[in-house]
Scaffold this motif. Structure first.
Motif, PDB file in Angstrom:
ATOM      1  N   THR A 427       0.877  -1.158   0.000  1.00 29.64           N
ATOM      2  CA  THR A 427       0.000   0.000   0.000  1.00 29.64           C
ATOM      3  C   THR A 427       0.916   1.211   0.000  1.00 29.64           C
ATOM      4  O   THR A 427       1.641   1.436   0.968  1.00 29.64           O
ATOM      5  CB  THR A 427      -0.900  -0.023   1.248  1.00 29.64           C
ATOM      6  OG1 THR A 427      -1.645  -1.244   1.214  1.00 29.64           O
ATOM      7  CG2 THR A 427      -1.848   1.159   1.265  1.00 29.64           C
ATOM      8  N   MET A 428       0.922   1.920  -1.115  1.00 31.34           N
ATOM      9  CA  MET A 428       1.869   3.031  -1.230  1.00 31.34           C
ATOM     10  C   MET A 428       1.566   4.087  -0.165  1.00 31.34           C
ATOM     11  O   MET A 428       0.406   4.284   0.223  1.00 31.34           O
ATOM     12  CB  MET A 428       1.777   3.671  -2.621  1.00 31.34           C
ATOM     13  CG  MET A 428       2.133   2.755  -3.781  1.00 31.34           C
ATOM     14  SD  MET A 428       3.807   2.064  -3.808  1.00 31.34           S
ATOM     15  CE  MET A 428       4.801   3.514  -4.014  1.00 31.34           C
ATOM     16  N   ILE A 429       2.613   4.755   0.258  1.00 30.30           N
ATOM     17  CA  ILE A 429       2.496   5.781   1.299  1.00 30.30           C
ATOM     18  C   ILE A 429       1.379   6.764   0.946  1.00 30.30           C
ATOM     19  O   ILE A 429       1.331   7.288  -0.165  1.00 30.30           O
ATOM     20  CB  ILE A 429       3.801   6.604   1.384  1.00 30.30           C
ATOM     21  CG1 ILE A 429       4.994   5.697   1.609  1.00 30.30           C
ATOM     22  CG2 ILE A 429       3.679   7.726   2.419  1.00 30.30           C
ATOM     23  CD1 ILE A 429       5.261   5.307   2.999  1.00 30.30           C
ATOM     24  N   GLY A 430       0.506   6.977   1.890  1.00 27.26           N
ATOM     25  CA  GLY A 430      -0.556   7.949   1.670  1.00 27.26           C
ATOM     26  C   GLY A 430      -1.869   7.306   1.269  1.00 27.26           C
ATOM     27  O   GLY A 430      -2.929   7.888   1.427  1.00 27.26           O
ATOM     28  N   GLU A 431      -1.811   6.080   0.751  1.00 32.56           N
ATOM     29  CA  GLU A 431      -3.048   5.373   0.400  1.00 32.56           C
ATOM     30  C   GLU A 431      -3.645   4.775   1.674  1.00 32.56           C
ATOM     31  O   GLU A 431      -2.920   4.430   2.608  1.00 32.56           O
ATOM     32  CB  GLU A 431      -2.741   4.248  -0.589  1.00 32.56           C
ATOM     33  CG  GLU A 431      -2.314   4.733  -1.961  1.00 32.56           C
ATOM     34  CD  GLU A 431      -3.396   5.547  -2.643  1.00 32.56           C
ATOM     35  OE1 GLU A 431      -4.549   5.091  -2.670  1.00 32.56           O
ATOM     36  OE2 GLU A 431      -3.086   6.653  -3.132  1.00 32.56           O
ATOM     37  N   PRO A 432      -4.971   4.600   1.709  1.00 32.86           N
ATOM     38  CA  PRO A 432      -5.577   3.981   2.891  1.00 32.86           C
ATOM     39  C   PRO A 432      -5.044   2.565   3.098  1.00 32.86           C
ATOM     40  O   PRO A 432      -4.894   1.810   2.135  1.00 32.86           O
ATOM     41  CB  PRO A 432      -7.070   3.939   2.540  1.00 32.86           C
ATOM     42  CG  PRO A 432      -7.247   4.787   1.342  1.00 32.86           C
ATOM     43  CD  PRO A 432      -5.934   4.971   0.675  1.00 32.86           C
ATOM     44  N   MET A 433      -4.775   2.226   4.346  1.00 30.51           N
ATOM     45  CA  MET A 433      -4.209   0.912   4.652  1.00 30.51           C
ATOM     46  C   MET A 433      -5.296   0.020   5.219  1.00 30.51           C
ATOM     47  O   MET A 433      -6.070   0.449   6.068  1.00 30.51           O
ATOM     48  CB  MET A 433      -3.111   1.064   5.709  1.00 30.51           C
ATOM     49  CG  MET A 433      -1.962   1.920   5.242  1.00 30.51           C
ATOM     50  SD  MET A 433      -0.836   2.319   6.590  1.00 30.51           S
ATOM     51  CE  MET A 433      -1.770   3.484   7.541  1.00 30.51           C
TER      52      MET A 433
END
Ligand code: WTA
Length: 632
Positions: A427-433
């Motif tokens: 999950t790329m940084i900034g995307e909801p996890m």
């Protein structure tokens, strides 16, 4: 396990990091970047590769001749030029490249980019003086010390192909790997330290080079420079003697993008371990790109990947990826709970670690000892957390997020393999996890969850995780056994099959469940059932053996062995201990069974193959599934 399962997708629970994280990241908007990649895959990778320095530019980005890909055709480069010279000769020359910490506080060494460059060049010249050159294989069997990193980089500098063997492997495992590559030189140390004890490594090498006729020299690093080590002069040379008087400059060998960079063994489901071959160009581009974007690395980051360089994680994200990005990296010989369960948190506080990349097993171990340990330390330097090697279960995710990251730090759970060389899903940084889910393919990667026919399965339905397009850092072959390489691409038509079971949710987030084959992931390390079985069978008392992975709350899995004894052998506790000791010595401590059952027979197919899934189902009190091929 088979893919015939489904997962009830509960109401999705997402953690959404502050918008700032995304807006300020190198990547920016994930969806936009992903679409840009899909619109022009070659152009996408072409742009990434241009951020590095090449001695000669490539004429084509890729050539795809299923299942063989070549990347950056006719391009010439050297990964160490990009890891070292590019920084050491420029504004990063006095920046710290590598900080090493031994088991005790007084064991510390720090290298700037200039110093690391010089140390690598000197050792590279030393290797040359032993007759090592481009294409020669060098086996590195060392503890986590700066010289381990230096040795790897020195090989790459002169075009020698390194094959690092994790220091926890035993004699037979090492012998098999040395013979597999026909290594010309083995680099080792007298001892490694673990929990305050010195454990000899050189003795293991001495035994492992018997019947390994390719070996011409063994380079021995003395850990305690005041203590002499007895060397057998016909074969062994002292590390310090070798570099003594060598020049601090060594030109980087111009490597073709497709020349092999290294071989790294990984367990196979059957037979001998597989020597995964990575190529210079694509591996450099893939690890550079993923380190930059997945960790969103910055010049002032203090980056710590806890993996031993003996594993792919240590190769790609302990050394090459971060150095390609000019980062300051910490490496530590430290065991997570020695001398106390606060050791790692202490290191984070002391060095001001900002990016921390570790494994679920370690996280679960820390959960068990309690949050009072991390709470004693100031962890406010942390910015990004990473996980790799096995599924990060939601409980471990939550603990990592709240207790370590204090609800501030995005977690990148990265799915990839020795074979893929670089991160594939996260999950790329900034995307909801979404806890329990690694996330989506990174831009540059086309992945899906499919059935045996290669058809995507609907959300919630189990399937196999596959990669549908080639990527730069993909393995090129299995050393000396290309047939095994082809197998990866033949299970499901048109796809690379990772042999992991997975499920997708409605948003395309992927949850990795576990292996679809007979590999057992124990504390994040892949162990082949065949290897453990053959180690057991090599004991005089054993007629036959079968091993399975048994789910374990801490280690993910443990190894359970079922053993048929030879006639006249007495089962009992004594023999169990003997067998465990035997596996420890031959294969290494990481592969010892936690349980051994003595049995009279093993479930087999009519053609004589052991049906491990039947054993496993029995063990777990589950339905064994289709047993129509089971012998009487
Ligand atoms: C497992 C390690 C779930 C998986 C980089 C894979 C994972 C195998 C994850 C490769 C993850 C790795 N979530 N499972 N984030 N990362 N795995 O070659 O089963 O040592 O196939 O590479 O580890 O292990 P390898």
């Amino acid at each position: 396990m088979t893919e015939n399962f489904s997962v009830k997708l509960e109401e999705a629970k997402y953690y959404t990091p502050e918008v700032r994280c995304r807006e300020q990241s190198w990547m920016g908007n994930y969806n936009k970047t992903y679409q840009a990649f899909l619109a022009d895959p070659d152009g996408f990778w072409d742009n990434v590769a241009r951020e590095l320095e090449w001695f000669q530019p490539w004429s084509r980005v890729k050539e795809w001749d299923y299942p063989y890909a070549r990347w950056f055709l006719n391009g010439k480069l050297n990964i160490t030029h990009n890891c070292l010279d590019r920084h050491a000769h420029n504004q990063r020359r006095n920046k710290v490249a590598l900080m090493w910490r031994g088991e005790t506080e007084d064991e510390e060494r720090i290298y700037t980019y200039r110093q690391l460059f010089q140390a690598v060049c000197r050792f590279a010249n030393g290797l040359k003086s032993l007759g090592v050159g481009k294409g020669d294989r060098v086996c590195i069997y060392m503890p986590v010390v700066p010289e381990q990193v230096i040795a790897m980089l020195a090989c790459a500098r002169i075009g020698a192909v390194h094959s690092v063997v994790f220091g926890g492997f035993g004699v037979n495992a090492l012998n098999q790997r040395i013979r597999g590559t026909n290594a010309k030189v083995v680099i080792t140390a007298d001892v490694t330290y673990r929990r305050g004890r010195a454990i000899p490594l050189k003795n293991i090498v001495e035994e492992a080079v018997v019947n390994a006729p390719s070996v011409e020299r063994i380079v021995v690093l003395r850990r305690d420079t005041d203590k002499p080590v007895e060397l057998h002069p016909e074969m062994e040379v002292d590390y310090y003697d070798l570099v003594d008087g060598e020049s601090r400059e060594c030109p980087a060998e111009p490597m073709d993008a497709e020349d092999p960079l290294f071989i790294l063994y990984t367990s196979g489901t059957t037979g001998a371990p597989k020597g995964i071959v990575h190529a210079c160009g694509g591996y450099t581009v893939g690890t550079y790109y993923t380190t930059k974007h997945v960790f969103d690395i910055r010049d002032d980051d203090i980056y710590w990947c806890t993996a031993d360089p003996g594993w792919i994680t240590g190769h790609s994200y302990g050394i090459y990826g971060p150095l390609l990005n000019g980062a300051t990296c910490l490496i530590a010989e430290a065991t997570p709970d020695y001398p106390t369960p606060g050791t790692w948190w202490d290191l984070i506080e002391e060095y001001g670690v900002t990016i921390f990349y570790t494994a679920p097993t370690a996280i679960r171990m820390f959960m068990r000892v309690g949050e009072e340990w991390p709470n004693r330390y100031n962890l406010s330097s942390l910015r990004i957390l990473g996980s790799v090697g096995e599924p990060l279960n939601p409980e471990a995710f939550e603990w990592f997020y709240h207790t370590i990251g204090k609800d501030r730090c995005p977690i990148v759970d990265t799915w990839w393999q020795t074979e893929t060389g670089m991160h594939m899903l996260t999950t790329m940084i900034g995307e909801p996890m979404r806890p329990g889910f690694v996330g989506r393919p990174i831009p540059g990667v086309v992945a899906d969850v499919v059935n045996r026919q290669g058809k995507p399965v609907p959300p919630g339905t189990g399937g196999l995780l596959v990669i549908k397009e080639p990527w730069p850092s993909m393995m090129r072959t299995v050393w000396g056994d290309d047939e095994r390489y082809r197998k990866y691409w033949e299970t499901i038509p048109g796809c690379y099959t990772a042999a992991d079971l997975a499920v997708k949710d409605e948003d395309g987030y992927i949850m990795v469940i576990g292996r679809a084959d007979d590999l057992i992931v124990v504390a994040g390390h892949n162990i082949g059932t065949a290897e453990v079985e053959s180690a057991l069978v090599s004991h005089d008392a054993v007629a036959e053996a079968a091993v399975i992975g048994k789910p374990d709350p801490l280690k993910g899995n443990t190894i359970k062995a079922f053993v048929i004894l030879r006639d006249g052998q007495q089962p009992g506790e004594k023999l169990k201990k003997d067998l465990i000791y035997h596996v420890r010595m031959t294969l290494g401590p990481i592969a010892i069974p936690s349980e051994i059952d003595f049995v009279q027979s093993l479930p087999k197919t009519r053609s004589g193959k052991i049906m491990r899934r039947v054993l496993k189902a029995q063990e777990m009190g589950m339905d064994p599934g289709d047993i129509s091929t089971l012998e009487e």
